[in-house]
Motif scaffolding. Sequence first.
Motif, PDB file in Angstrom:
ATOM      1  N   PRO A  12      52.133 -47.714 -70.819  1.00  0.00           N
ATOM      2  CA  PRO A  12      53.216 -46.660 -70.391  1.00  0.00           C
ATOM      3  C   PRO A  12      54.430 -47.614 -70.792  1.00  0.00           C
ATOM      4  CG  PRO A  12      52.217 -47.508 -68.418  1.00  0.00           C
ATOM      5  CD  PRO A  12      51.320 -48.024 -69.490  1.00  0.00           C
ATOM      6  N   GLY A  13      55.317 -46.858 -71.536  1.00  0.00           N
ATOM      7  CA  GLY A  13      56.898 -47.656 -71.936  1.00  0.00           C
ATOM      8  C   GLY A  13      57.723 -47.182 -71.174  1.00  0.00           C
ATOM      9  N   PRO A  14      59.140 -47.450 -71.458  1.00  0.00           N
ATOM     10  CA  PRO A  14      60.169 -46.893 -70.949  1.00  0.00           C
ATOM     11  C   PRO A  14      60.194 -45.595 -71.110  1.00  0.00           C
ATOM     12  CG  PRO A  14      60.677 -48.952 -71.977  1.00  0.00           C
ATOM     13  CD  PRO A  14      59.173 -48.503 -72.535  1.00  0.00           C
ATOM     14  N   THR A  15      61.021 -44.760 -70.318  1.00  0.00           N
ATOM     15  CA  THR A  15      61.132 -43.474 -70.279  1.00  0.00           C
ATOM     16  C   THR A  15      62.561 -43.064 -70.138  1.00  0.00           C
ATOM     17  OG1 THR A  15      60.517 -42.942 -68.056  1.00  0.00           O
ATOM     18  CG2 THR A  15      58.628 -42.838 -69.745  1.00  0.00           C
ATOM     19  N   ALA A  16      63.088 -42.019 -70.643  1.00  0.00           N
ATOM     20  CA  ALA A  16      64.521 -41.731 -70.626  1.00  0.00           C
ATOM     21  C   ALA A  16      64.829 -40.853 -69.492  1.00  0.00           C
ATOM     22  CB  ALA A  16      64.764 -41.160 -71.989  1.00  0.00           C
ATOM     23  N   TRP A  17      65.896 -40.544 -68.958  1.00  0.00           N
ATOM     24  CA  TRP A  17      66.396 -39.738 -68.046  1.00  0.00           C
ATOM     25  C   TRP A  17      66.159 -38.192 -68.741  1.00  0.00           C
ATOM     26  CZ3 TRP A  17      66.736 -40.362 -62.852  1.00  0.00           C
ATOM     27  CH2 TRP A  17      67.017 -41.674 -62.280  1.00  0.00           C
ATOM     28  N   THR A  18      65.455 -37.268 -67.865  1.00  0.00           N
ATOM     29  CA  THR A  18      65.420 -36.004 -68.364  1.00  0.00           C
ATOM     30  C   THR A  18      65.719 -35.084 -67.192  1.00  0.00           C
ATOM     31  OG1 THR A  18      63.719 -34.342 -69.374  1.00  0.00           O
ATOM     32  CG2 THR A  18      62.972 -35.854 -67.990  1.00  0.00           C
ATOM     33  N   THR A  19      65.266 -33.882 -67.252  1.00  0.00           N
ATOM     34  CA  THR A  19      65.570 -32.961 -65.893  1.00  0.00           C
ATOM     35  C   THR A  19      64.088 -32.191 -65.654  1.00  0.00           C
ATOM     36  OG1 THR A  19      66.118 -31.195 -67.560  1.00  0.00           O
ATOM     37  CG2 THR A  19      67.966 -32.449 -66.678  1.00  0.00           C
ATOM     38  N   GLY A  20      64.196 -31.924 -64.293  1.00  0.00           N
ATOM     39  CA  GLY A  20      62.892 -31.035 -63.717  1.00  0.00           C
ATOM     40  C   GLY A  20      63.476 -29.896 -63.015  1.00  0.00           C
ATOM     41  N   ARG A  21      62.796 -28.578 -63.209  1.00  0.00           N
ATOM     42  CA  ARG A  21      63.404 -27.453 -62.694  1.00  0.00           C
ATOM     43  C   ARG A  21      62.274 -27.190 -61.370  1.00  0.00           C
ATOM     44  NH1 ARG A  21      66.512 -23.287 -63.869  1.00  0.00           N
ATOM     45  NH2 ARG A  21      66.621 -24.152 -65.811  1.00  0.00           N
ATOM     46  N   ILE A  22      62.821 -26.951 -60.319  1.00  0.00           N
ATOM     47  CA  ILE A  22      62.050 -26.856 -59.264  1.00  0.00           C
ATOM     48  C   ILE A  22      61.327 -25.068 -59.155  1.00  0.00           C
ATOM     49  CG2 ILE A  22      61.794 -26.236 -56.526  1.00  0.00           C
ATOM     50  CD1 ILE A  22      64.169 -28.262 -56.498  1.00  0.00           C
ATOM     51  N   ILE A  23      59.685 -25.253 -59.351  1.00  0.00           N
ATOM     52  CA  ILE A  23      59.225 -23.937 -59.367  1.00  0.00           C
ATOM     53  C   ILE A  23      58.775 -23.422 -58.232  1.00  0.00           C
ATOM     54  CG2 ILE A  23      57.713 -22.792 -60.604  1.00  0.00           C
ATOM     55  CD1 ILE A  23      59.573 -23.773 -62.560  1.00  0.00           C
ATOM     56  N   THR A  24      58.322 -24.196 -57.008  1.00  0.00           N
ATOM     57  CA  THR A  24      57.768 -24.061 -56.008  1.00  0.00           C
ATOM     58  C   THR A  24      58.338 -24.987 -54.984  1.00  0.00           C
ATOM     59  OG1 THR A  24      55.606 -25.125 -55.910  1.00  0.00           O
ATOM     60  CG2 THR A  24      55.738 -22.791 -56.776  1.00  0.00           C
ATOM     61  N   LYS A  25      58.455 -24.378 -53.819  1.00  0.00           N
ATOM     62  CA  LYS A  25      59.052 -25.352 -52.838  1.00  0.00           C
ATOM     63  C   LYS A  25      58.338 -24.805 -51.444  1.00  0.00           C
ATOM     64  CE  LYS A  25      62.820 -27.012 -50.091  1.00  0.00           C
ATOM     65  NZ  LYS A  25      64.438 -27.025 -50.043  1.00  0.00           N
ATOM     66  N   ASP A  26      57.678 -25.699 -50.425  1.00  0.00           N
ATOM     67  CA  ASP A  26      57.201 -25.285 -49.308  1.00  0.00           C
ATOM     68  C   ASP A  26      56.904 -26.412 -48.448  1.00  0.00           C
ATOM     69  OD1 ASP A  26      54.559 -26.136 -50.898  1.00  0.00           O
ATOM     70  OD2 ASP A  26      53.644 -26.014 -49.024  1.00  0.00           O
ATOM     71  N   PHE A  27      56.841 -26.237 -47.118  1.00  0.00           N
ATOM     72  CA  PHE A  27      56.969 -27.098 -45.955  1.00  0.00           C
ATOM     73  C   PHE A  27      55.495 -27.380 -45.488  1.00  0.00           C
ATOM     74  CE2 PHE A  27      61.067 -25.715 -46.722  1.00  0.00           C
ATOM     75  CZ  PHE A  27      61.890 -27.015 -46.800  1.00  0.00           C
ATOM     76  N   PRO A  28      54.606 -28.217 -45.788  1.00  0.00           N
ATOM     77  CA  PRO A  28      53.039 -28.436 -45.070  1.00  0.00           C
ATOM     78  C   PRO A  28      53.457 -28.921 -43.699  1.00  0.00           C
ATOM     79  CG  PRO A  28      53.316 -29.660 -47.371  1.00  0.00           C
ATOM     80  CD  PRO A  28      54.883 -29.144 -46.977  1.00  0.00           C
ATOM     81  N   SER A  29      54.567 -29.195 -43.315  1.00  0.00           N
ATOM     82  CA  SER A  29      54.979 -29.790 -41.755  1.00  0.00           C
ATOM     83  C   SER A  29      56.503 -29.611 -41.927  1.00  0.00           C
ATOM     84  CB  SER A  29      54.224 -30.935 -41.415  1.00  0.00           C
ATOM     85  OG  SER A  29      54.885 -32.037 -42.061  1.00  0.00           O
ATOM     86  N   PRO A  30      56.962 -29.704 -40.509  1.00  0.00           N
ATOM     87  CA  PRO A  30      58.635 -29.539 -40.361  1.00  0.00           C
ATOM     88  C   PRO A  30      58.994 -30.800 -41.192  1.00  0.00           C
ATOM     89  CG  PRO A  30      57.428 -28.989 -38.341  1.00  0.00           C
ATOM     90  CD  PRO A  30      56.153 -29.406 -39.148  1.00  0.00           C
ATOM     91  N   ASP A  31      58.573 -31.994 -41.376  1.00  0.00           N
ATOM     92  CA  ASP A  31      59.013 -33.115 -42.060  1.00  0.00           C
ATOM     93  C   ASP A  31      58.704 -33.300 -43.508  1.00  0.00           C
ATOM     94  OD1 ASP A  31      60.777 -33.518 -39.843  1.00  0.00           O
ATOM     95  OD2 ASP A  31      59.388 -34.651 -38.629  1.00  0.00           O
ATOM     96  N   LEU A  32      58.112 -32.625 -43.942  1.00  0.00           N
ATOM     97  CA  LEU A  32      57.693 -32.553 -45.149  1.00  0.00           C
ATOM     98  C   LEU A  32      57.722 -31.506 -46.031  1.00  0.00           C
ATOM     99  CD1 LEU A  32      53.617 -34.020 -44.714  1.00  0.00           C
ATOM    100  CD2 LEU A  32      55.860 -35.223 -45.259  1.00  0.00           C
ATOM    101  N   VAL A  33      58.340 -31.716 -47.508  1.00  0.00           N
ATOM    102  CA  VAL A  33      58.491 -30.833 -48.418  1.00  0.00           C
ATOM    103  C   VAL A  33      57.745 -31.192 -49.531  1.00  0.00           C
ATOM    104  CG1 VAL A  33      60.541 -31.970 -49.507  1.00  0.00           C
ATOM    105  CG2 VAL A  33      60.171 -29.427 -49.504  1.00  0.00           C
ATOM    106  N   ARG A  34      57.182 -30.116 -50.166  1.00  0.00           N
ATOM    107  CA  ARG A  34      56.442 -30.122 -51.477  1.00  0.00           C
ATOM    108  C   ARG A  34      57.140 -29.451 -52.610  1.00  0.00           C
ATOM    109  NH1 ARG A  34      50.421 -29.074 -50.179  1.00  0.00           N
ATOM    110  NH2 ARG A  34      51.261 -27.160 -49.574  1.00  0.00           N
ATOM    111  N   LEU A  35      57.214 -29.923 -53.466  1.00  0.00           N
ATOM    112  CA  LEU A  35      57.949 -29.661 -54.729  1.00  0.00           C
ATOM    113  C   LEU A  35      57.041 -29.582 -55.973  1.00  0.00           C
ATOM    114  CD1 LEU A  35      61.539 -31.183 -54.652  1.00  0.00           C
ATOM    115  CD2 LEU A  35      60.893 -29.027 -53.481  1.00  0.00           C
TER     116      LEU A  35
END
Length: 240
Positions: A12-35
């Motif tokens: 694995p080599g250096p990677t450049a900054w890019t972007t990511g779009r949130i497709i799904t978001k849910d909360f397995p517990s009150p203090d955890l978020v899954r993206l």
Amino acid sequence: MTTDSSVASSSPGPTAWTTGRIITKDFPSPDLVRLRMLVEDRHRHWPGQHYLVRLRAPDDYTAQRSYSIASDDNDPLVEFLIERLPNGEISEFLADVAEVGDVLEMRGPIGRWFRWDTKTPALCLVGGTGVVPAVAMTRAARHLGREDLLRVVAVARRPEELPYAEELAQAGATITFTRLATSERAAGAPTRAEIAPLLVGIQIAYVCGSSRFAQFAEEPLIESGLEPAAIRVEQFGATG
């Protein structure tokens, strides 16, 4: 993990900054978020690697934090499980403010030290939200049909504090609770007697969890005969 030889043989080599779009978001517990995110110009990743997520304020103030990848490389989306930490600039934003469709700055995959090559027999000893890289390794092993190469010991205080518990159990992980007795074992941390048989044939161990957990975990591994050089440790915390 892809089996393409050009990827599997590369470092694995250096990677450049890019972007990511949130497709799904849910909360397995009150203090955890899954993206689950669609990453632009995505590079292939190894289980155990992570991404940097960067937030930028209107005045160009930035803050960034590392998050381990939970998804298998063959998943079209990149999955993260993020714990909302008190006064955590990024974790609180991702949990409370970010919405499906939002675009975030990202860089990755990153990490040579903690990555698993999917070929070396390995043991994961992980605690709490530190299970995330073990989940990625489990998914990669299942995709390749090499579940025999990976053993997982997951530790939490109680069942509700262990993310991905059902998935890990179905994959054959050893699950222990430090504050709850089960029909299989008394409450408490995994012991040397429990860990030692799981190390037979193992060449490398991955430890992930809080700094306190990491300090505990190395001891039974070494006492069971694993060389310190074969232990990879990744710690996290509010200021990690």
